[in-house]
Write a protein that holds these residues in place. Structure first.
Motif, PDB file in Angstrom:
ATOM      1  N   ASP A  47       0.828  -1.216   0.000  1.00 16.10           N
ATOM      2  CA  ASP A  47       0.000   0.000   0.000  1.00 16.10           C
ATOM      3  C   ASP A  47       0.864   1.270   0.000  1.00 16.10           C
ATOM      4  OD1 ASP A  47      -2.212  -1.539  -0.171  1.00 16.10           O
ATOM      5  OD2 ASP A  47      -3.016  -1.101   1.811  1.00 16.10           O
ATOM      6  N   ASP A  49       3.864   1.506  -1.329  1.00 15.47           N
ATOM      7  CA  ASP A  49       4.483   1.632  -2.653  1.00 15.47           C
ATOM      8  C   ASP A  49       3.467   2.059  -3.711  1.00 15.47           C
ATOM      9  OD1 ASP A  49       6.806   0.905  -1.451  1.00 15.47           O
ATOM     10  OD2 ASP A  49       6.742  -1.189  -2.086  1.00 15.47           O
ATOM     11  N   ILE A  50       2.246   1.523  -3.584  1.00 20.48           N
ATOM     12  CA  ILE A  50       1.203   1.911  -4.556  1.00 20.48           C
ATOM     13  C   ILE A  50       0.992   3.423  -4.490  1.00 20.48           C
ATOM     14  CG2 ILE A  50      -1.304   1.776  -4.955  1.00 20.48           C
ATOM     15  CD1 ILE A  50      -1.039  -1.284  -4.225  1.00 20.48           C
ATOM     16  N   TRP A  94      -0.608  -1.251  -9.579  1.00 24.47           N
ATOM     17  CA  TRP A  94       0.515  -1.526  -8.676  1.00 24.47           C
ATOM     18  C   TRP A  94       1.746  -1.808  -9.534  1.00 24.47           C
ATOM     19  CZ3 TRP A  94       1.939  -6.379 -10.105  1.00 24.47           C
ATOM     20  CH2 TRP A  94       0.944  -7.250 -10.533  1.00 24.47           C
ATOM     21  N   SER A 117       3.976 -10.790  -8.299  1.00 22.72           N
ATOM     22  CA  SER A 117       4.762 -10.258  -9.426  1.00 22.72           C
ATOM     23  C   SER A 117       5.570  -9.028  -9.022  1.00 22.72           C
ATOM     24  CB  SER A 117       3.818  -9.892 -10.580  1.00 22.72           C
ATOM     25  OG  SER A 117       3.125 -11.038 -10.986  1.00 22.72           O
ATOM     26  N   LEU A 118       6.799  -9.263  -8.647  1.00 29.80           N
ATOM     27  CA  LEU A 118       7.684  -8.155  -8.285  1.00 29.80           C
ATOM     28  C   LEU A 118       8.586  -7.842  -9.471  1.00 29.80           C
ATOM     29  CD1 LEU A 118       8.533  -9.330  -4.654  1.00 29.80           C
ATOM     30  CD2 LEU A 118       7.075  -7.407  -5.299  1.00 29.80           C
ATOM     31  N   ASP A 122      10.779  -2.383  -9.249  1.00 32.48           N
ATOM     32  CA  ASP A 122      10.042  -2.438  -7.983  1.00 32.48           C
ATOM     33  C   ASP A 122      10.905  -3.131  -6.930  1.00 32.48           C
ATOM     34  OD1 ASP A 122       7.864  -2.210  -6.247  1.00 32.48           O
ATOM     35  OD2 ASP A 122       6.924  -4.068  -6.942  1.00 32.48           O
ATOM     36  N   PHE A 177      -2.816 -12.500   4.052  1.00 31.20           N
ATOM     37  CA  PHE A 177      -3.642 -11.664   3.173  1.00 31.20           C
ATOM     38  C   PHE A 177      -3.256 -11.793   1.687  1.00 31.20           C
ATOM     39  CE2 PHE A 177      -4.457  -7.686   0.891  1.00 31.20           C
ATOM     40  CZ  PHE A 177      -5.843  -7.681   0.961  1.00 31.20           C
ATOM     41  N   GLN A 178      -1.981 -11.679   1.370  1.00 30.27           N
ATOM     42  CA  GLN A 178      -1.593 -11.701  -0.051  1.00 30.27           C
ATOM     43  C   GLN A 178      -1.770 -13.095  -0.655  1.00 30.27           C
ATOM     44  OE1 GLN A 178      -1.244  -9.014  -1.650  1.00 30.27           O
ATOM     45  NE2 GLN A 178      -0.596  -7.488  -0.165  1.00 30.27           N
ATOM     46  N   VAL A 182      -3.860 -12.641  -3.776  1.00 29.54           N
ATOM     47  CA  VAL A 182      -3.129 -12.752  -5.046  1.00 29.54           C
ATOM     48  C   VAL A 182      -2.932 -14.218  -5.444  1.00 29.54           C
ATOM     49  CG1 VAL A 182      -0.969 -12.172  -6.225  1.00 29.54           C
ATOM     50  CG2 VAL A 182      -2.009 -10.517  -4.661  1.00 29.54           C
TER      51      VAL A 182
HETATM   52  N1  FO1 Z   1      -1.573  -7.648  -6.884  1.00 28.26           N
HETATM   53  C1  FO1 Z   1      -1.913  -8.711  -7.635  1.00 28.26           C
HETATM   54  O1  FO1 Z   1      -3.108  -8.949  -7.843  1.00 28.26           O
HETATM   55  N2  FO1 Z   1      -0.953  -9.541  -8.185  1.00 28.26           N
HETATM   56  C2  FO1 Z   1       0.353  -9.330  -7.995  1.00 28.26           C
HETATM   57  O2  FO1 Z   1       1.189 -10.092  -8.495  1.00 28.26           O
HETATM   58  C3  FO1 Z   1       0.760  -8.168  -7.220  1.00 28.26           C
HETATM   59  C4  FO1 Z   1       2.081  -7.835  -7.047  1.00 28.26           C
HETATM   60  C5  FO1 Z   1       2.421  -6.661  -6.349  1.00 28.26           C
HETATM   61  C6  FO1 Z   1       3.744  -6.274  -6.227  1.00 28.26           C
HETATM   62  C7  FO1 Z   1       4.079  -5.127  -5.537  1.00 28.26           C
HETATM   63  C8  FO1 Z   1       3.074  -4.352  -4.967  1.00 28.26           C
HETATM   64  O3  FO1 Z   1       3.420  -3.222  -4.303  1.00 28.26           O
HETATM   65  C9  FO1 Z   1       1.743  -4.719  -5.079  1.00 28.26           C
HETATM   66  C10 FO1 Z   1       1.393  -5.864  -5.781  1.00 28.26           C
HETATM   67  N3  FO1 Z   1       0.064  -6.250  -5.945  1.00 28.26           N
HETATM   68  C11 FO1 Z   1      -0.261  -7.349  -6.668  1.00 28.26           C
HETATM   69  C12 FO1 Z   1      -1.022  -5.449  -5.369  1.00 28.26           C
HETATM   70  C13 FO1 Z   1      -1.295  -5.722  -3.909  1.00 28.26           C
HETATM   71  O4  FO1 Z   1      -1.015  -6.988  -3.483  1.00 28.26           O
HETATM   72  C14 FO1 Z   1      -2.734  -5.404  -3.466  1.00 28.26           C
HETATM   73  O5  FO1 Z   1      -3.452  -4.696  -4.396  1.00 28.26           O
HETATM   74  C15 FO1 Z   1      -2.719  -4.594  -2.206  1.00 28.26           C
HETATM   75  O6  FO1 Z   1      -2.063  -5.256  -1.172  1.00 28.26           O
HETATM   76  C16 FO1 Z   1      -4.124  -4.247  -1.751  1.00 28.26           C
HETATM   77  O7  FO1 Z   1      -4.109  -2.950  -1.327  1.00 28.26           O
END
Ligand code: FO1
Length: 340
Positions: A47, A49-50, A94, A117-118, A122, A177-178, A182
């Motif tokens: 969150d 980094d996004i 992201w 997916s890093l 990133d 959570f992830q 994911v």
């Molecule tokens: N979301 C995915 O759906 N697939 C991924 O492979 C993925 C990789 C990823 C890498 C870095 C980053 O900062 C976020 C990433 N996300 C990915 C998004 C993230 O997991 C979620 O959207 C948030 O955690 C929810 O707020």
């Protein structure tokens, strides 16, 4: 000063609008870190980094992207530059635009998991964050250094320097959570969640002050259960929101009784909640002054007012930079009380 409680993509898009109408130096972002994870020994804070990748990028002193000629200049900033080309990958919301995945491909050879997916660029952020943490910096200090390196002037505070991790209760047991979101694409039934570590966590330095000393506090249009919920669960945060003299305004993430993207609707249903703007007001009613809802949810207005909240009905769908700035202006008006 404006303080924003923030999750990932929805919040980041809202913040792109906010920094067009408020100087970055006057914005403090409190970011959810309960989605954080460790991959290959690296600390990933999705969150944070996004938000950074949405706010960093190429700026220009001209009109915003898609900006109409009639667009008024940003208030207060007097010549704040407009973000023209955000660093974030526009397709996913992201990661970094145009990133490559050579490192991840090479790691697969050694049997490492690659479902998260890093990208290569990133990864540099996560390597640097982990390096700073191993040198003894707190997550707050590491986050401030990273935000500065990306040229940001906003203050980004992780919600806590202690680890809090969301675990999702599913028929298959508790999932990180992830892994739920994911790896398993949020397919499992959502029965509830646990916030591991919440008992030992404190709000990061500056979080409570950012709420009590702000002119306005905004709850971004983020998932109320897994993005805003963990921030509110930290000791003292809800109380600070109840006691602050600032106007507290939330932007509903619900549009027309549905969620645009992400698992919030599934999670709300799993907790036997209504998927509605009213439900968002209900969840925040003990501290909220005003709820900003979409035109499509206008029928909920009276029910939300009955909770004792002011309601602003507007377009909350943030297609381009212009719509994002317009929504931010509307929220600022709700804070400053000029139009509700
Ligand atoms: N979301 C995915 O759906 N697939 C991924 O492979 C993925 C990789 C990823 C890498 C870095 C980053 O900062 C976020 C990433 N996300 C990915 C998004 C993230 O997991 C979620 O959207 C948030 O955690 C929810 O707020």
């Amino acid at each position: 000063m404006i303080t924003v409680l923030s999750g990932g993509i929805g919040a980041a898009r809202f913040l792109q609008g906010l920094v067009q109408v408020v100087p970055q130096k006057e914005v403090t972002i409190v970011s959810n870190t309960a989605d954080d994870l460790e991959m290959f020994g690296l600390h990933v804070s999705p969150d944070i980094d996004i938000v950074i990748y949405h706010l960093a990028g190429e700026f220009s002193p001209d009109r915003p992207v898609n900006g109409a000629a009639s667009m008024p200049p940003p208030s207060g900033g007097g010549g704040e530059p407009f973000l023209q080309q955000p660093l974030v990958n526009p397709e996913t919301g992201w990661g970094i635009a145009g990133d490559t995945f050579h490192t991840l491909d090479a790691l697969a050879r050694f049997g490492h998991q690659t479902w998260f997916s890093l990208g290569d660029r990133d990864l540099a952020t996560h390597i640097h964050r982990t390096h700073l943490l191993r040198q003894g910096r707190t997550l707050s200090q590491a986050t401030a250094e990273i935000a500065r390196a990306f040229g940001l002037e906003v203050t980004i505070l992780p919600m806590s320097d202690q680890p809090v991790r969301t675990r999702v209760e599913t028929p298959d047991g508790l999932l990180d959570f992830q892994e739920y979101m994911v790896k398993r694409s949020a397919r499992d039934a959502f029965h509830g969640l646990k916030l591991a570590g919440i008992e030992d966590a404190k709000p990061a330095p500056g979080v409570i002050e950012a709420i009590t000393a702000a002119e306005g506090v905004i709850l971004a249009p983020s998932n109320p259960i897994v993005s805003i919920g963990p921030i509110l669960a930290l000791p003292g945060v809800r109380q600070a929101l109840r006691q602050t003299k600032a106007r507290v305004v939330a932007v509903s993430p619900i549009v027309g009784g549905a969620v645009i993207k992400g698992p919030a609707a599934k999670m709300m249903k799993g907790l036997r909640m209504e998927v509605s703007a009213w439900q968002i007001g209900w969840l925040y009613q003990d501290f909220l002054d005003c709820l900003v809802i979409d035109n499509a949810d206008a029928a909920d207005r009276a029910r939300i007012e009955a909770l004792g909240l002011d309601v602003v009905v507007t377009d909350t769908i943030m297609k381009g930079m212009e719509e994002k700035a317009a929504l931010a202006r509307r929220v600022l008006e709700a804070i400053r009380g000029s139009r509700t």
